[in-house]
Design a protein around this motif. Structure first.
Motif, mmCIF file in Angstrom:
data_model
loop_
_atom_site.group_PDB
_atom_site.id
_atom_site.type_symbol
_atom_site.label_atom_id
_atom_site.label_comp_id
_atom_site.label_asym_id
_atom_site.label_seq_id
_atom_site.Cartn_x
_atom_site.Cartn_y
_atom_site.Cartn_z
ATOM 1 N N TYR A 116 0.784 -1.696 0.090
ATOM 2 C CA TYR A 116 0.288 -0.200 -0.077
ATOM 3 C C TYR A 116 0.971 1.366 0.242
ATOM 4 C CZ TYR A 116 -4.310 -2.828 1.122
ATOM 5 O OH TYR A 116 -5.403 -3.557 0.898
ATOM 6 N N GLU A 127 -0.055 5.667 -0.268
ATOM 7 C CA GLU A 127 -0.739 6.681 -0.928
ATOM 8 C C GLU A 127 -0.320 8.152 -0.993
ATOM 9 O OE1 GLU A 127 -2.904 8.708 1.765
ATOM 10 O OE2 GLU A 127 -1.904 7.335 3.748
ATOM 11 N N ARG A 143 -0.236 -1.063 -4.902
ATOM 12 C CA ARG A 143 -1.794 -0.773 -5.271
ATOM 13 C C ARG A 143 -1.904 1.037 -4.362
ATOM 14 N NH1 ARG A 143 -6.699 -2.506 -5.244
ATOM 15 N NH2 ARG A 143 -7.472 -2.430 -4.142
ATOM 16 N N GLY A 193 -3.055 5.371 -4.040
ATOM 17 C CA GLY A 193 -4.251 6.472 -3.370
ATOM 18 C C GLY A 193 -3.950 7.306 -3.712
ATOM 19 N N ALA A 235 -5.513 5.590 -9.722
ATOM 20 C CA ALA A 235 -5.725 4.529 -8.685
ATOM 21 C C ALA A 235 -6.333 3.664 -8.514
ATOM 22 C CB ALA A 235 -6.328 6.514 -8.022
ATOM 23 N N PHE A 287 -7.237 3.454 -5.162
ATOM 24 C CA PHE A 287 -8.676 3.549 -3.897
ATOM 25 C C PHE A 287 -8.433 5.152 -3.763
ATOM 26 C CE2 PHE A 287 -4.546 2.377 -1.886
ATOM 27 C CZ PHE A 287 -4.258 3.101 -0.901
ATOM 28 N N VAL A 310 -8.817 8.336 -0.909
ATOM 29 C CA VAL A 310 -8.166 8.963 0.307
ATOM 30 C C VAL A 310 -8.895 9.639 0.771
ATOM 31 C CG1 VAL A 310 -6.558 9.548 2.035
ATOM 32 C CG2 VAL A 310 -5.721 7.964 -0.462
ATOM 33 N N GLU A 312 -11.762 0.193 1.292
ATOM 34 C CA GLU A 312 -10.526 -0.936 1.504
ATOM 35 C C GLU A 312 -9.538 -0.638 3.020
ATOM 36 O OE1 GLU A 312 -7.076 -1.963 -0.898
ATOM 37 O OE2 GLU A 312 -8.704 -1.422 -1.777
#
Length: 682
Positions: A185, A187, A229, A231, A257, A259, A261, A355
């Motif tokens: 993960y 972001e 992944r 974000g 993207a 996900f 945020v 998520e």
């Protein structure tokens, strides 16, 4: 569907409730990634207010997780993290990501004596806790042009094999970590709309600039590891869901993207600067979760409209935004904690398409749900603040699959405030337009003259503000507008086009328009900004401001913001100024009992979690399981002295047996409680 079926009730005379569980009606898997947390462990200079140098408690101790002398996690903190069910840990911690250069946080410890808790130490902490790492990639540490390479090298360091064609992975091996970490993960930035605080030089992306950064960075990172992944970030808080930044970023960058945020800070206020009573404050906390559920669906709608597809939501920060310590630090209150725990019930609903969720924050700091003695290498005496026991009960109670729960509950009304809308109807009454405010003739420039500027309406509806060697931040009032609608005040909607034309050789300025309650900031502390512009090209901006219910009107202002101590010279031009008054949306009365049920994968165990959000009354509830009779039932309960209390909240009942008859069982849920009832099935 999960929302409670609400029946009206007088809060002072609480009737019984009814809960029916259907174990055969499955909604989807339990997402334990809602039990995520945040750590603060980065450079604080220029980010945290008043920090004239970096805080060694962040860089050496990970805010209390790490024993820098032994170069290992503090075992007591690791154990307590496990007990709270910490599934994820987000690093380096909110806005600390703006100034985070991951390259300075790796290497042999002897070569970084001022940064003992770095990236590898964070990953070792996660390994010992059993938490999945979430990396917040910097948005501003380098120029936008340099960021994609910088972040691709981060992914290489973390996830690539240590071979000569991966030089940063070879460095990882040199530093003692030969195997790839396999981080999943990432972001891209944190609340990037507000810029990098007071870091020099100051930088702030426009939505278009952020989207370009996100697209280029995501492509570079995936070229190293396609399995990660990624974000992209929105503007924090629910009131901006429809805002200019969110729609533009989603439209432009949604394609890269995995996900989106979102941050929820609700309710929000500075108590010693607010006329709201303590009773209304704690009630705002209890009304918030059902409105968060509504706004989660609004985010889903905007994502679908702008991206052309559904994307899951990552709530990487959430809490109540209670600032200040007087008369109480309400951010540490039981009301704030119970509100956060009830929001987890919302985020656990599979239809929310979540998520991950990361509570702000776990240990020490301004909001920490636990407090340790950072002067002691073993953490000293650990103080558990109210949220800890509630999160631990969630962790213990959650099973594998969410199943249908129907509730008939008494409800309560809320007058509105603290960025929580009124809740007093039987159905949602959406916001509607009441009046468009004519802007012709309302703008005056007397306040601008006081700071040496010149203002004029150069043509119909086009305004020009000229500045010469301006050297101070200021809010310049352009107009005072009374509330034009009937009854209580509500929402002001503002849209405009603007640009700033610097004089030859001068630097551009950042500016925005916004509103303040017409009674004055010093009286109400009610104000809001709409947009942010630093471009010499025309930029279109729109947004809203939620006024206080008793507000008589607003001041329209322009904010002139200096950065880097460079005098401002040039012309600010504004056109297509439009102001509209809208009624406040009015929500249904909020349910006093809320619940979520999960069952084990083998269907042998049912776990019902119930919140009683009344501050005064116990509520009896008849509970039945459709089509099955359990072998046994027991319950655990967490409670405190009252919603406004700041003291310890602990599990007050543990594994007490209940009697289930052919008609089910009746259990009385005490005021302001969280209860987990476990049923064992044949």
């Amino acid at each position: 569907m999960f929302p409670a079926l609400i029946a009206g009730a007088d809060v002072g005379n609480i009737p019984g409730a009814k809960i029916v569980i259907d174990p055969l009606h499955e909604y989807g898997a339990v997402n334990r990634k809602v039990l995520g947390q945040n750590i603060e462990a980065g450079q604080s200079l220029g980010i945290m207010e008043g920090h004239k140098k970096d805080d060694p408690r962040l860089l050496d101790m990970g805010r209390g997780f790490w024993d820098a002398d032994k170069s290992s996690p503090i075992s007591k903190i690791v154990d307590l993290s496990k007990q709270a069910g910490m599934e994820l840990l987000r690093y380096p911690g909110g806005c600390l990501a703006h100034n985070y250069d991951w390259r300075k946080s790796v290497g042999h410890p002897k070569d970084r004596p001022d940064w003992k808790f770095g990236l590898d130490e964070f990953l070792e902490l996660c390994r010992q806790i059993g938490a999945e790492p979430v990396i917040t990639a910097s948005d501003y540490i380098l120029s936008a042009k340099e960021m994609p390479t910088h972040l691709a090298e981060l992914v290489e360091y973390l996830n690539s094999p240590a071979t000569p064609d991966h030089p940063w992975a070879m460095k990882r091996m040199e530093y003692g970590h030969p195997e790839p970490y396999g981080i999943k993960y990432f972001e891209l930035g944190n609340e990037s709309d507000h810029g990098n605080h007071d870091v020099k030089p100051f930088r702030r992306y426009t939505p278009e600039e952020y989207a370009a950064y996100a697209i280029a960075s995501a492509q570079a990172m995936r070229a190293v590891d396609p399995s990660i992944r990624i974000g992209i970030v929105t503007v924090p808080s629910h009131e901006h869901v429809e805002g200019d930044w969110n729609r533009k970023v989603l439209r432009l960058a949604g394609g890269v993207a995995d996900f989106v945020v979102v941050h929820f800070y609700i309710p929000a206020h500075n108590f010693h600067r607010s006329p709201m009573s303590e009773d209304l404050l704690v009630q705002a906390c209890m009304a918030a979760s059902e409105q968060v559920e509504f706004y989660m669906k609004e985010y889903q709608k905007v994502i679908r409209e702008e991206c052309g597809k559904d994307l899951p939501i990552a709530v990487t920060e959430y809490n109540a935004l209670f600032l200040g310590d007087g008369p109480k630090p309400y951010r540490l209150s039981y009301a704030s904690a119970l509100a956060a725990a009830d929001m987890l019930r919302v985020f656990l609903q599979p239809e929310m398409r979540v998520e991950m969720v990361n509570y702000w924050q776990f240990l020490n700091g301004y909001w920490g749900m636990m407090k340790s003695d950072m002067d002691k290498t073993d953490g000293g005496m650990i103080v558990e603040r109210p949220a800890y026991a509630l999160f631990k009960l969630w962790s213990d109670a959650l099973q594998d699959v969410v199943v249908k729960t129907r509730i008939e509950s008494p409800s309560a009304s809320f007058a509105g405030g603290l960025k929580v809308w009124p809740a007093r109807e039987s159905t949602l009454q959406p916001s509607v337009s009441l009046a468009e405010v004519p802007t012709a003739g309302i703008v005056n420039f007397s306040s601008l003259k006081k700071i040496g500027g010149i203002g004029e309406e150069v043509s119909a509806g086009v305004y020009k503000l000229s500045l010469k060697d301006y050297t101070a931040d200021n809010y310049v009032t352009l107009a005072t507008i009374p509330w034009p609608g009937p009854g209580e005040s509500g929402v002001w909607k503002l849209s405009y086009d603007a640009r700033f034309l610097p004089d030859p050789g001068a630097q551009p300025v950042q500016f925005a328009l916004g509103f303040t309650d017409s009674r004055g900031w010093g009286t109400t502390f009610s104000s809001g900004q709409v947009g942010e512009i630093s471009s010499s090209e025309w930029i279109s901006v729109q947004g809203t401001f939620q006024s206080l219910p008793d507000s008589p009107g607003v001041h329209l202002w322009v904010r002139l913001q200096m950065k880097n101590a460079i005098p401002i010279s040039g012309s600010l031009e504004i056109r297509n100024l439009r102001i509209e008054a809208l009624s406040a949306p009015v929500f249904p009365e909020y349910a006093l009992l809320t619940a979520l049920t999960s069952k084990s994968a083998d269907s042998k165990k049912i776990s019902l979690v119930v919140f009683n959000k009344s501050n005064t009354d116990a509520i009896p509830a008849a509970i039945t399981l459709a089509g099955v009779r359990p072998i046994s039932a027991k319950f655990n309960e967490v409670n405190g002295a009252g919603l406004s209390e700041l003291g310890w909240v602990r599990r007050v009942i543990k594994d007490e047996e209940l009697s289930y008859s052919a008609d089910g069982l009746t259990h009385t849920f005490p005021a302001h409680s969280m209860t987990a009832i476990e049923f064992l099935l044949p």
